[in-house]
Scaffold this motif. Structure first.
Motif, short mmCIF file in Angstrom:
data_model
loop_
_atom_site.label_atom_id
_atom_site.label_comp_id
_atom_site.label_asym_id
_atom_site.label_seq_id
_atom_site.Cartn_x
_atom_site.Cartn_y
_atom_site.Cartn_z
N LEU A 44 -7.86 -10.41 1.89
CA LEU A 44 -7.36 -9.04 2.12
C LEU A 44 -7.04 -8.37 0.78
O LEU A 44 -7.38 -7.19 0.57
N GLN A 49 -6.56 -4.61 0.54
CA GLN A 49 -5.78 -4.40 1.76
C GLN A 49 -4.49 -5.21 1.68
O GLN A 49 -4.39 -6.20 0.95
N ARG A 50 -3.53 -4.80 2.44
CA ARG A 50 -2.20 -5.43 2.40
C ARG A 50 -2.24 -6.80 3.06
O ARG A 50 -2.77 -6.96 4.17
N GLU A 66 -8.82 -3.00 8.82
CA GLU A 66 -9.99 -2.19 8.47
C GLU A 66 -11.18 -3.07 8.07
O GLU A 66 -11.04 -3.97 7.24
#
Length: 642
Positions: A44, A49-50, A66
């Protein structure tokens, strides 16, 4: 790539999961869950992404992930590039799935290429598969679809899937299969894992993903795998490590024994521990049988290396595997190579107390592993080094064929592992030498460092000497590490052994004992064997039966080196009148080739040439019809010149 085990959590409506429920739902152990979570968070973050939060045994999930397939495979889908051959494989597999109607525009999107590229790929794919009974068709209503016999369509699908190795190759299939149902592959995986537990097998790690993707494609194509349980079981067992126990396959014991006997006949070797070697063969034979029977052969990335390093044994194995071929059909070179390395570990091992067999792995690739191997061979001349290769190839080497792993990185293994530098210095080599000597109680002595020796001799060194401590240390290091490997012959050619004076003809009517005695006379006259060796051959045939009969009218009389062999040699006797081994008409012999071997390997090149002749009906008939020494010499030289 990330596994599909956590998908049930990631695509659920719940945002918070307790550890107990996670383990219950996924079937994972706590340690494995934490490992997969760490991998997921790294992926991630790589995709900007977090990461997921896990605190107080509670996992917190975002409302939405996502583009998760890109995260799973850690790729940039907009920068996706695939080779032409990979694109053709993927087009076939996408159509094979029958998941939805596919057009050229779908292929453009999935493969990230232009329309012209897709049309070119489709044309070349059609040319490739139209050689058989399969064709790629198109209609406005159905889009692209495949025509042909279903089993052949599946065989091609499996073969194309074997050509996909990189994560980005699987990314296309994973994204497509999960597009409507994000848990599609996960659900197939759960059923597959249930079957694995039910069968009590362990699937080889490197084979799991291709197996899972194939089953997902088949599930999409058929709607259900329930009508193909036998085929699915065969695939799972074929991808396993061979620790499989199920009734109904006792015939594999017989096939295993026949293969063992063939190897011993054709290679003129005996296994020091027959039971252990047979157990290793059976563990490999079970999954190999299922792969061959159901056409789930796997690519062997080590094939070129095995063909180069075990060339003679590779040729011999073609005939040795005849019993398996009778029940399974054609055996590919990739599959044959697995048997070669399995037996090679036993045949090529040196004679010393432990008979240790080692492989060398390097994360940097084959070149570095070859350098490591050379240095290790100098350090341990009595150890057999089977292969040197990249760390990623470990799963392709049968675990039963080696005892020790030298590697530049830690690897998952039950074998004795020694992690070392690709280019170790003298100090590291010394520590490694002492560690292995201690672990395996190898013959020799504790190897002190150059500095320790220098400290010991320093009081006795002439103070007037101009040599510095540094120079003396270098000299001692060179002496300590200048161990040369035992000379390893590449193998003697058949024509080098069966020279003019070693080939005889007879028109006498002989019994089998007289024929063996007469055939061995050239070796006796040249001092290559003792009288005891001839007696040993005859006694062994009396005791063990006609083990020297290779079939096709050829016999290979031989005994053990210690029975009276002075030097490697061969002699040939061609009999005009047939001779019957043990007076049994079923064992009619026309040519006796006596072998005096000095070890398990030096003669294999010569026997490989002989095996190739026996495998060719035309050349075999020439040999059986030959009436002069010159005719036989020509047959041998022509075969060796190919």
């Amino acid at each position: 790539m990330l596994s599909y085990n956590l998908d049930i959590l990631l695509f659920s409506e719940r945002r918070f999961w307790k550890l107990k429920k996670i383990l219950e739902l996924t079937g994972l152990k706590s340690q494995e869950f934490h490992r997969q979570l760490r991998e997921l968070n790294r992926a991630l973050q790589a995709q900007k992404q977090r990461p997921l939060e896990f605190r107080d045994d509670v996992l917190a999930l975002p409302e939405r992930l996502e583009n998760f397939e890109a995260v799973r495979f850690n790729i940039d889908e907009y920068a996706l590039t695939l080779s032409e051959s990979k694109r053709q494989c993927l087009i076939y597999l996408l159509v094979f799935s029958k998941l939805s109607a596919l057009s050229t525009s779908n292929f453009q999107t999935l493969l990230n290429v232009s329309r012209n590229t897709v049309l070119s790929d489709i044309k070349k794919l059609r040319q490739q598969i139209n050689k058989g009974t399969v064709s790629l068709e198109y209609s406005r209503k159905s889009g692209f679809y495949l025509k042909g016999e279903e089993l052949e369509l599946r065989r091609i699908a499996w073969r194309f899937l074997q050509e996909l190795h990189d994560d980005k190759d699987y990314y296309v299939l994973s994204k497509y299969l999960n597009q409507e149902n994000k848990l599609f592959i996960y659900e197939v995986g759960q059923e597959t894992n249930r079957l694995i537990r039910e069968l009590k097998v362990e699937v080889v790690h490197s084979r799991y993903v291709s197996m899972l993707i194939y089953l997902a494609l088949l599930q999409a194509r058929l709607g259900s795998l329930k009508q193909n349980v036998q085929e699915v079981e065969a695939l799972v067992i074929g991808m396993s490590d061979g620790n499989f126990d199920k009734s109904g396959f006792d015939f594999l014991y017989r096939i295993g024994f026949e293969i063992m006997e063939n190897v011993m006949k054709l290679a003129a070797v005996e296994f020091e521990d027959f039971t252990k070697t047979f157990a290793a063969l059976r563990a490999h034979l079970v999954p190999a049988y299922f792969r061959l029977k159901y056409h789930y052969e796997i690519d062997n990335v080590l094939l070129p290396k095995i063909k180069a390093e075990y060339a003679s044994l590779f040729e011999l194995m073609e005939l040795a595997l005849a019993p398996l071929r009778e029940v399974c059909g054609k055996i590919s070179e990739d599959e044959r190579a697995y048997f070669v390395i399995l037996f090679g570990g036993e045949i090529y091992k040196k004679k010393h107390a432990q008979n240790l067999r080692a492989i060398v792995l390097c994360v940097n690739g084959v070149s570095s592993s070859l350098i490591m191997r050379k240095r290790l061979e100098n350090m341990f001349p009595n150890m057999t080094f089977l292969l040197s290769t990249a760390s990623s190839d470990l799963d392709n080497i049968p675990a039963h064929s080696y005892d020790i792993i030298f590697s530049t990185v830690p690897v998952m293994t039950d074998k004795k592992l020694y992690v070392m530098s690709a280019f170790p210095d003298i100090e590291e080599e010394t520590k490694l030498y002492n560690k292995i000597s201690q672990d395996f109680n190898l013959p020799g002595f504790y190897k002190p460092s150059a500095q320790a020796i220098l400290r010991a001799i320093e009081p006795y060194v002439d103070i007037k000497s101009n040599a510095t401590k540094k120079q003396l240390t270098r000299i001692i290091d060179r002496k300590l590490n200048n161990k040369k490997t035992e000379s390893e012959a590449l193998g003697v050619m058949l024509s080098d052994l069966l020279t003019k004076e070693k080939i005889h003809f007879t028109d006498e009517k002989l019994d089998w004992k007289s024929a063996i005695t007469l055939a061995a006379q050239p070796l006796l006259h040249q001092g290559e064997i003792e009288e005891s060796y001839i007696s040993a051959i005859i006694n062994r045939v009396d005791e063990f039966g006609p083990y020297i009969d290779l079939g096709m009218g050829i016999a290979l009389p031989h005994a053990r080196p210690e029975d009276g062999v002075n030097k490697l040699g061969m002699s040939l006797l061609k009999c005009d009148k047939p001779v019957y081994l043990q007076d049994d008409p079923k064992h009619e012999i026309k040519i006796f080739i006596v072998l005096a071997a000095i070890d398990n390997e030096t003669h294999l090149r010569a026997l490989s040439t002989l095996t190739q002749i026996l495998s060719n009906k035309e050349e075999l008939n020439k040999m059986l019809r030959a009436e002069t020494v010159e005719e036989l010499e020509q047959i041998f030289s022509e075969k060796e010149g190919e």
